[in-house]
Scaffold this motif. Structure first.
Motif, PDB file in Angstrom:
ATOM      1  N   GLU A  91      31.768  78.012  61.907  1.00  0.00           N
ATOM      2  CA  GLU A  91      32.771  77.094  61.401  1.00  0.00           C
ATOM      3  C   GLU A  91      32.187  76.214  60.301  1.00  0.00           C
ATOM      4  OE1 GLU A  91      35.654  73.683  63.184  1.00  0.00           O
ATOM      5  OE2 GLU A  91      35.412  75.499  64.385  1.00  0.00           O
ATOM      6  N   ILE A  92      32.984  75.999  59.245  1.00  0.00           N
ATOM      7  CA  ILE A  92      32.531  75.250  58.075  1.00  0.00           C
ATOM      8  C   ILE A  92      32.661  73.743  58.264  1.00  0.00           C
ATOM      9  CG2 ILE A  92      33.046  74.809  55.633  1.00  0.00           C
ATOM     10  CD1 ILE A  92      33.677  77.806  55.420  1.00  0.00           C
ATOM     11  N   GLY A  93      33.669  73.286  58.979  1.00  0.00           N
ATOM     12  CA  GLY A  93      33.840  71.856  59.203  1.00  0.00           C
ATOM     13  C   GLY A  93      34.819  71.194  58.257  1.00  0.00           C
ATOM     14  N   VAL A  94      35.534  71.969  57.459  1.00  0.00           N
ATOM     15  CA  VAL A  94      36.563  71.432  56.575  1.00  0.00           C
ATOM     16  C   VAL A  94      37.886  71.454  57.332  1.00  0.00           C
ATOM     17  CG1 VAL A  94      37.869  71.837  54.443  1.00  0.00           C
ATOM     18  CG2 VAL A  94      35.400  72.176  54.471  1.00  0.00           C
ATOM     19  N   THR A  95      38.573  70.337  57.356  1.00  0.00           N
ATOM     20  CA  THR A  95      39.892  70.297  57.979  1.00  0.00           C
ATOM     21  C   THR A  95      40.951  70.289  56.877  1.00  0.00           C
ATOM     22  OG1 THR A  95      39.846  67.892  58.077  1.00  0.00           O
ATOM     23  CG2 THR A  95      39.081  69.076  60.029  1.00  0.00           C
ATOM     24  N   ALA A  96      42.133  70.760  57.220  1.00  0.00           N
ATOM     25  CA  ALA A  96      43.199  70.860  56.216  1.00  0.00           C
ATOM     26  C   ALA A  96      44.389  70.004  56.619  1.00  0.00           C
ATOM     27  CB  ALA A  96      43.637  72.309  56.064  1.00  0.00           C
ATOM     28  N   GLY A  97      44.965  69.340  55.632  1.00  0.00           N
ATOM     29  CA  GLY A  97      46.203  68.600  55.835  1.00  0.00           C
ATOM     30  C   GLY A  97      47.395  69.504  55.535  1.00  0.00           C
TER      31      GLY A  97
END
Length: 168
Positions: A91-97
């Motif tokens: 997992e990269i750790g970027v979250t998306a809105g």
């Protein structure tokens, strides 16, 4: 594709019973979609990521969902939630809105593909990813379980996910 395996096992058992002389009752086929599992369940559809046309300052990626024959159509609404990006299983750790109207409802199922957009800032400092996991939403709430899409993309902080729309 559990349904197809069950069908193959059942068909083999019927053929074997017929070959051994055991009586087999003939049943009429069920109408299309009757008692079929929902295409919206994560195990019952396929998802693929492709690069979309860029806009001013952003890269876009299209996640297209398709359902094979044998699954019942269902309704999806708004943008997927719990979107996570990974590369080679990490997992990269970027979250998306989210962006766009979350009120639209689309029908999804065999012969009715849908898609949603992932918008990423084009700042040349993105992280490569090869998989996206997400939770689909129905008009009444989230559909349990995570769906997965494969394909090459680059993500940055501030990524946004658009609502599910008709078409591939």
């Amino acid at each position: 594709m559990r349904t197809n395996r069950k069908f193959a096992v059942t068909a083999a058992a019927v053929a074997l019973a017929g070959a051994t002389g055991v009586g087999v009752a003939q049943a009429s086929p069920a109408p299309a979609g009757a008692d079929a599992p929902s295409a919206c369940r994560p195990a019952n559809h396929l998802a693929k990521i492709t690069e979309g046309p860029a806009s001013s300052g952003h890269s876009h990626y299209r996640v297209t969902l398709t359902a094979p024959r044998g699954y019942a159509p269902c309704e999806l609404a708004g943008s997927p939630t719990d979107v996570r990006f990974s590369n080679s299983g990490k997992e990269i750790g970027v979250t998306a809105g989210r962006y766009g109207s979350q009120k639209g409802v689309v029908t999804f199922g065999p012969g009715h593909p849908v898609h949603f957009d992932i918008q990423v800032r084009d700042d040349h400092r993105g992280t490569p990813a090869d998989e996206v996991s997400f939770t689909l939403r129905a008009p009444g709430g989230e559909i349990p379980g995570a769906s997965f899409a494969d394909g090459s993309l680059t993500v940055t902080a501030g990524a946004l996910v658009g609502p599910v729309q008709r078409g591939a």
